[in-house]
Design an enzyme around this catalytic site. Structure first.
Site, PDB file in Angstrom:
ATOM      1  N   CYS A 175       0.830  -1.199   0.000  1.00 56.18           N
ATOM      2  CA  CYS A 175       0.000   0.000   0.000  1.00 56.18           C
ATOM      3  C   CYS A 175       0.873   1.261   0.000  1.00 56.18           C
ATOM      4  O   CYS A 175       1.370   1.677  -1.032  1.00 56.18           O
ATOM      5  CB  CYS A 175      -0.966  -0.033   1.181  1.00 56.18           C
ATOM      6  SG  CYS A 175      -2.296   1.179   1.058  1.00 56.18           S
ATOM      7  N   HIS A 197      -3.368  -5.711   0.610  1.00 55.16           N
ATOM      8  CA  HIS A 197      -2.722  -6.175   1.835  1.00 55.16           C
ATOM      9  C   HIS A 197      -2.732  -7.704   1.882  1.00 55.16           C
ATOM     10  O   HIS A 197      -3.656  -8.306   2.446  1.00 55.16           O
ATOM     11  CB  HIS A 197      -3.435  -5.614   3.062  1.00 55.16           C
ATOM     12  CG  HIS A 197      -3.282  -4.149   3.247  1.00 55.16           C
ATOM     13  ND1 HIS A 197      -2.357  -3.599   4.109  1.00 55.16           N
ATOM     14  CD2 HIS A 197      -3.936  -3.104   2.684  1.00 55.16           C
ATOM     15  CE1 HIS A 197      -2.446  -2.271   4.064  1.00 55.16           C
ATOM     16  NE2 HIS A 197      -3.398  -1.955   3.205  1.00 55.16           N
ATOM     17  N   GLU A 208      -1.126  -9.683   3.674  1.00 57.38           N
ATOM     18  CA  GLU A 208      -0.951 -10.239   5.020  1.00 57.38           C
ATOM     19  C   GLU A 208      -2.255 -10.711   5.643  1.00 57.38           C
ATOM     20  O   GLU A 208      -2.263 -11.579   6.525  1.00 57.38           O
ATOM     21  CB  GLU A 208      -0.277  -9.211   5.942  1.00 57.38           C
ATOM     22  CG  GLU A 208      -1.106  -7.986   6.296  1.00 57.38           C
ATOM     23  CD  GLU A 208      -0.924  -6.828   5.323  1.00 57.38           C
ATOM     24  OE1 GLU A 208      -1.167  -5.675   5.731  1.00 57.38           O
ATOM     25  OE2 GLU A 208      -0.527  -7.080   4.171  1.00 57.38           O
TER      26      GLU A 208
END
Length: 544
Positions: free
Chosen positions: A380, A516, A518
């Site tokens: 990001c 994202h 993760e």
């Protein structure tokens, strides 16, 4: 109908209710049960989306685009059946009150006097039941600490549901602290006794006590706790600090906690097979390799702000048999002191964030990784930093910037879509009348990957879905110049109009994404992008 397990905490906060609840969910899932989980937070904010990560930790994002408490990340990482939780699985006092007040203003209550009981508690109960639909067991974590005034409506709602459903349908687990006083050499049970007394004063009797400590709790202390709290001795579960949180499912199961749960809830299920968790623990604690990774961020005072990222790196280490030594670097310090601290890095990661503070340090980190061929992963804001670096230092666009930090920059390489896209779809720079809230991209979205990209090889697919949380985009006006300077657009949005992933061509491994990744990593399955990133770091480490 679903069975319900309510999880509360006492004595102090941050004891690990979320991880304990998620670990129990993992064990029950291993026994063949369909488990869902939800978190009720007592703060007045409608959601954690506008809360500072320094106060509350990271904002976790679900697939449907809801900004939630970080404990939902634990739920999704531990319980495969919870891999796509929704807005129904996390709500706050603020959200409950906002909806009740909105209905009152519409006249839905026909002029009744609106009170905590029954209107607020009824709303809480209806939300719990809705979130539990389709599951065999719903684990409901109540945020805060017993005794706090903020959590009382949630505790009252739990009391009512237990009373209405009966003991075979709902049970209560209470997590407390049992401190060890080193100077006296004694384990103190009094805080737990008082915490349970507080619970019982509002009509809640725990079925199971999970007692946390940094020391082994002797059986005599557990027997004393059972006697004073009216809990069966076998249901006083000791939980010491673990060498890895992924050992906790086995620690709970070894003490028979899941046996007590299925017995009390009258569930006929086979024993748990936790062999996959044993493999995770073995791989994490006995790595064959080692790398040093520098994470350059702006919220280093509270590392919970990057909870999912650090866990994703641990997962990548598990799947590559690597100890990932994460060194956290404040990007503001990098601005002041320079990049010398990055010289021994095997890899550099620049995470997401908002605001101007520390951004120039992130740009320096991206430039250092690019020029020195250090494996780089930008997420990001880390993508924005990489774009600004290339625009300034390779393309030659002096003082190129993101309009988030400099609305008057001559070269707005990153900006709101409303700033550079006209109503007829033509691109141009435009600042007037932009609406920050109107351009936020949230949740799971499709991304088309370029066939010749590293990212496509890593994922092994041409189309992927990942979760977003951002409002600023790469300005398409500058993409041709950036591509000539060595940037490869490796991924585009569902309609192919927005840049999703970039790579730097003259580099062994330089990838940055708007999304994202993760949020979709887990210890048992890992994530391909983080795994490839760690493998690239291993290659650099071997070369050095």
């Amino acid at each position: 109908m679903s069975r319900f397990i309510f999880v509360t905490g006492g004595v102090v906060s941050s004891l690990g209710k979320g991880i304990t609840a998620a670990s129990l969910g993992a064990v029950l899932e291993a026994r063949g049960l369909n488990v869902t989980m939800l978190k009720m937070d007592p703060y007045i904010n409608v959601d954690p989306g506008t809360m500072s990560p320094l106060q509350h930790g990271e904002v976790y994002v679900t697939a449907d685009g809801t900004e939630t408490d970080l404990d939902l990340g634990h739920y999704e990482r531990f319980v495969r059946g919870c891999s796509n939780l929704t807005r129904n699985n996390n709500f706050t006092t603020g959200k409950v009150y906002a909806d009740v007040i909105a209905r009152e203003r519409r006249g839905d209550y026909l002029g009744a006097t609106i009170q905590v009981i029954p209107h607020i508690t009824d709303e809480i109960k209806s939300r719990i039941l809705k979130a539990a639909e389709g599951s065999e067991v719903a684990i409901v974590e109540i945020g805060g600490t017993v005794g706090d005034i903020e959590s009382q409506p949630f505790l009252e709602a739990a009391r009512q549901l237990r009373f209405e459903m009966g003991s075979k349908q709902a049970l209560l687990i209470h997590l407390t602290l049992v401190p060890y006083i080193a100077t006296a050499g004694e384990t103190k049970t009094k805080p737990t006794q008082h915490s349970v007394k507080e619970l019982r004063s509002i009509g809640l009797q725990p079925d199971i006590l999970v007692v946390r400590s940094d020391h082994e709790i002797p059986q005599s202390a557990r027997d004393k706790i059972a006697l004073f709290t009216n809990v069966e001795p076998r249901a006083v579960i000791g939980l010491c600090d673990a060498d890895t949180i992924y050992r906790i499912p086995s620690m709970l199961s070894e003490q028979g906690m899941d046996d007590i749960v299925v017995e009390k809830l009258c569930l006929d299920v086979p024993p748990a097979d936790l062999s996959d968790w044993e493999q995770v623990v073995e791989a994490q604690l006995n790595p064959k390799h080692h790398i040093k990774l520098k994470m350059v961020g702006k919220y280093m005072e509270l590392l919970d702000a990057y909870m999912s990222l650090t866990e994703a790196l641990i997962h990548a280490g598990i799947h590559t048999h690597t100890k990932v030594d994460i060194q956290f670097i404040d990007s503001s310090e990098l601005e002041e002191k320079g990049t010398a601290v990055l010289e021994d890095a095997d890899a550099i990661l620049v995470p997401g964030g908002f605001g101007a503070r520390g951004f120039e340090g992130k740009v320096k980190a991206a430039r250092y990784a690019r020029e020195n061929k250090v494996p780089y992963l930008g997420i990001c804001y880390g993508l924005h930093a990489a774009i600004v670096d290339v625009a300034r230092n390779v393309v030659g666009l002096e003082n190129a910037d993101t309009t988030e930090n400099n609305p008057d920059t001559r070269y707005p390489v990153i900006g709101l879509v409303t700033e550079w896209v006209t109503e007829d779809g033509e691109t141009e720079q435009r600042h007037e009348g932009s609406d920050l809230g109107g351009t936020m991209r949230m949740g799971e979205q499709l991304c088309h990957l370029s066939c010749d990209s590293i990212t496509a090889r890593v994922y092994g697919a041409k189309e992927i879905k990942e979760r977003h949380r951002h409002r600023y985009e790469v300005n398409n006006n500058f993409v041709p110049q950036l591509e000539e300077a060595g940037i490869r657009v490796a991924g585009r949005s569902a309609d192919k109009s927005l840049v999703e992933v970039i790579e730097y061509k003259d580099h062994p491994w330089f990838v940055a994404s708007q999304f994202h990744p993760e949020f979709t990593s887990s210890p048992r399955d890992g994530h391909p992008l983080f795994r490839s990133f760690v493998e690239a770091a291993l290659a650099r480490h071997s070369e050095k």
